[in-house]
Enzyme design. Structure first.
Site, PDB file in Angstrom:
ATOM      1  N   HIS A 133       0.794  -1.236   0.000  1.00 14.63           N
ATOM      2  CA  HIS A 133       0.000   0.000   0.000  1.00 14.63           C
ATOM      3  C   HIS A 133       0.825   1.285   0.000  1.00 14.63           C
ATOM      4  O   HIS A 133       0.548   2.215   0.769  1.00 14.63           O
ATOM      5  CB  HIS A 133      -0.941   0.007   1.207  1.00 14.63           C
ATOM      6  CG  HIS A 133      -2.060  -1.002   1.122  1.00 14.63           C
ATOM      7  ND1 HIS A 133      -2.499  -1.550  -0.045  1.00 14.63           N
ATOM      8  CD2 HIS A 133      -2.844  -1.542   2.112  1.00 14.63           C
ATOM      9  CE1 HIS A 133      -3.497  -2.382   0.201  1.00 14.63           C
ATOM     10  NE2 HIS A 133      -3.724  -2.411   1.496  1.00 14.63           N
ATOM     11  N   HIS A 207      -9.591   2.485   0.156  1.00 15.25           N
ATOM     12  CA  HIS A 207      -9.510   1.490   1.222  1.00 15.25           C
ATOM     13  C   HIS A 207     -10.533   1.694   2.345  1.00 15.25           C
ATOM     14  O   HIS A 207     -10.216   1.532   3.526  1.00 15.25           O
ATOM     15  CB  HIS A 207      -8.079   1.482   1.775  1.00 15.25           C
ATOM     16  CG  HIS A 207      -7.631   0.165   2.298  1.00 15.25           C
ATOM     17  ND1 HIS A 207      -7.952  -0.283   3.564  1.00 15.25           N
ATOM     18  CD2 HIS A 207      -6.914  -0.830   1.740  1.00 15.25           C
ATOM     19  CE1 HIS A 207      -7.418  -1.476   3.744  1.00 15.25           C
ATOM     20  NE2 HIS A 207      -6.793  -1.828   2.655  1.00 15.25           N
ATOM     21  N   GLU A 344     -11.398  -3.402  -2.925  1.00 16.73           N
ATOM     22  CA  GLU A 344     -10.410  -2.483  -3.485  1.00 16.73           C
ATOM     23  C   GLU A 344     -10.203  -2.773  -4.974  1.00 16.73           C
ATOM     24  O   GLU A 344      -9.653  -3.806  -5.330  1.00 16.73           O
ATOM     25  CB  GLU A 344      -9.079  -2.661  -2.743  1.00 16.73           C
ATOM     26  CG  GLU A 344      -9.214  -2.587  -1.233  1.00 16.73           C
ATOM     27  CD  GLU A 344      -8.096  -3.347  -0.513  1.00 16.73           C
ATOM     28  OE1 GLU A 344      -6.935  -3.294  -0.956  1.00 16.73           O
ATOM     29  OE2 GLU A 344      -8.383  -4.006   0.496  1.00 16.73           O
TER      30      GLU A 344
HETATM   31  C1  BGC Z   1      -4.755  -6.010   2.512  1.00 15.23           C
HETATM   32  C2  BGC Z   1      -4.511  -6.710   3.803  1.00 15.23           C
HETATM   33  C3  BGC Z   1      -3.923  -5.711   4.750  1.00 15.23           C
HETATM   34  C4  BGC Z   1      -4.868  -4.558   4.907  1.00 15.23           C
HETATM   35  C5  BGC Z   1      -4.260  -3.508   5.767  1.00 15.23           C
HETATM   36  C6  BGC Z   1      -5.709  -4.891   2.731  1.00 15.23           C
HETATM   37  O1  BGC Z   1      -5.929  -4.206   1.568  1.00 15.23           O
HETATM   38  O2  BGC Z   1      -5.251  -6.888   1.534  1.00 15.23           O
HETATM   39  O3  BGC Z   1      -3.654  -7.794   3.660  1.00 15.23           O
HETATM   40  O4  BGC Z   1      -3.632  -6.269   5.981  1.00 15.23           O
HETATM   41  O5  BGC Z   1      -5.140  -4.009   3.653  1.00 15.23           O
HETATM   42  O6  BGC Z   1      -5.217  -2.777   6.350  1.00 15.23           O
END
Ligand code: BGC
Length: 379
Positions: A133, A207, A344
């Site tokens: 991310h 998110h 997402e």
């Molecule tokens: C991921 C997870 C991660 C989370 C973090 C998600 O988009 O797929 O693996 O732990 O984000 O908040």
């Protein structure tokens, strides 16, 4: 004609004229306030977008985060259907990406390494041995510039940010725009636009953790989900895609028909063990870059329905497996295991290292674009 009758006639005529007049549509103004002060002294803003049905979305320019979404249930009662924080400090300290835009690269890059035009790059390693991310200080930890606007049927906030060459290890100076629009069709539209001055990668996503019961003290296990997909990109135990696609048929990953998220989440399955539940990318049937329906979530008790549309080829469905009660969010509620789901829209995880996956490369002169829509209705 006696005066009394004349008055009655005039009054009746006035009433008829008033009754025939189309009621003027109420103008709802987009509101902007200060959300708080960041450790560097800068002020973050919070915008309240409201539509003509009373749906309301609050957005801060810190992390481009959606702070709240008030959506109606089947009886017209409004509740907040996203997880988040009451104050700016919650977002500053957050480690779970609540409501934000993540990037430059949403999802994981194996060991944070990728190669472009023969040059190797190392992005920040912030998830075990991998990159996740956008790194430690990605799009979710910066104060975006913000500009709001409205039309008769929409309210928007356009957020812009410039990420310098080398930021979190990514090459190129990039400009990124994320525009949130609330429409009178109860849609929250997220549109992205990105450019670069040097070959790079870009794969941002949104998110928000949704809980359509309106009370995140409930889990999301009774929410029903349908995904327009016949296969997933399976992962290894570090949640890095293996590079193949596997069919969902006869597996707990089968969301081709509406089914409760909790129905198979505890089935014996290597993929569910690796993800600690659902934390996988579904390969959407729509691969032509047009905005199409990707998924539907139905919450049977409230009757709330959320339909996701996107032009992206993949959809990460994350069932909030890492929520463990340690985050205390809005209204002092601790977010326990599986009390929110993320959907997402994105390209596939670790695509910079999987040439067979849709490309995330962005070159100078090209424009990255994405449109994803979260539409709220009831049944
Ligand atoms: C991921 C997870 C991660 C989370 C973090 C998600 O988009 O797929 O693996 O732990 O984000 O908040």
């Amino acid at each position: 004609m006696p005066n009394a009758i004349r008055i009655v006639l005039v009054l009746s005529l006035c009433c008829v004229i008033l009754a025939c007049q189309k009621p003027k549509e109420k103008v709802v103004m987009l509101d902007q306030q200060t959300f708080g002060t960041l450790p560097d002294g800068k002020s973050a803003l919070i915008f309240t977008l409201t539509n003509h049905h009373g749906m309301q979305v609050r957005i801060t320019n810190y992390g481009a985060a959606v702070v709240s979404v008030l959506a109606p249930d089947a009886h017209g009662a409004f509740d907040d259907v996203v997880l988040g924080y009451d104050s700016l400090s919650g977002y500053v300290n957050d480690k779970s990406y609540l409501g934000v835009i993540v990037g430059r690269y949403g999802n994981r890059i194996g060991k944070g390494k990728f190669t472009l035009d023969g040059s190797e790059y190392q992005a920040t390693v912030n998830d075990g041995e991998n990159h996740l991310h956008g790194g430690a200080h990605g799009f979710h930890k910066v104060l975006w510039d913000a500009e709001s606007s409205q039309t008769d049927s929409t309210q928007s906030v356009k957020l812009t940010h410039k990420s310098p060459d080398g930021d979190e290890g990514y090459p190129g100076n990039i400009s990124i725009e994320a525009t949130y629009t609330l429409t009178d069709k109860n849609e929250l539209i997220v549109e992205y636009r990105g450019t670069t001055d040097k070959i790079t990668i870009l794969n941002p996503t949104h998110h928000s953790y949704f809980n359509l019961t309106g009370s995140p003290t409930n889990t999301i296990l009774d929410h029903q989900l349908q995904i327009e997909s016949d296969s997933i990109t399976p992962v290894d135990n570090g949640l890095i895609t293996t590079g193949v696609l596997t069919a969902v048929e006869k597996t707990p990953m089968d969301f081709r028909e509406l089914i409760a998220i909790g129905a198979h989440i505890n089935d014996a399955s290597e993929q569910l063990t690796f993800g600690k539940g659902y934390d996988h990318n579904w390969v959407l049937r729509n691969q032509n870059g047009k905005v199409r329906k990707a998924a539907v979530v139905v919450e049977p008790t409230s009757g709330r329905v959320m339909t996701v549309f996107t032009d992206q080829p993949g959809l990460q469905f994350y069932s909030g497996n890492f929520l463990d009660g340690s985050i205390v969010g809005k209204k002092n509620i601790a977010y326990k295991h599986r009390t929110g789901i993320c959907l997402e829209a994105q390209r596939y995880p670790d695509s910079p290292n999987k040439p067979q996956f849709p490309s995330v490369t962005l070159k100078p002169g090209e424009v990255y674009r994405q449109t994803t829509i979260y539409q709220f209705s009831t049944r």
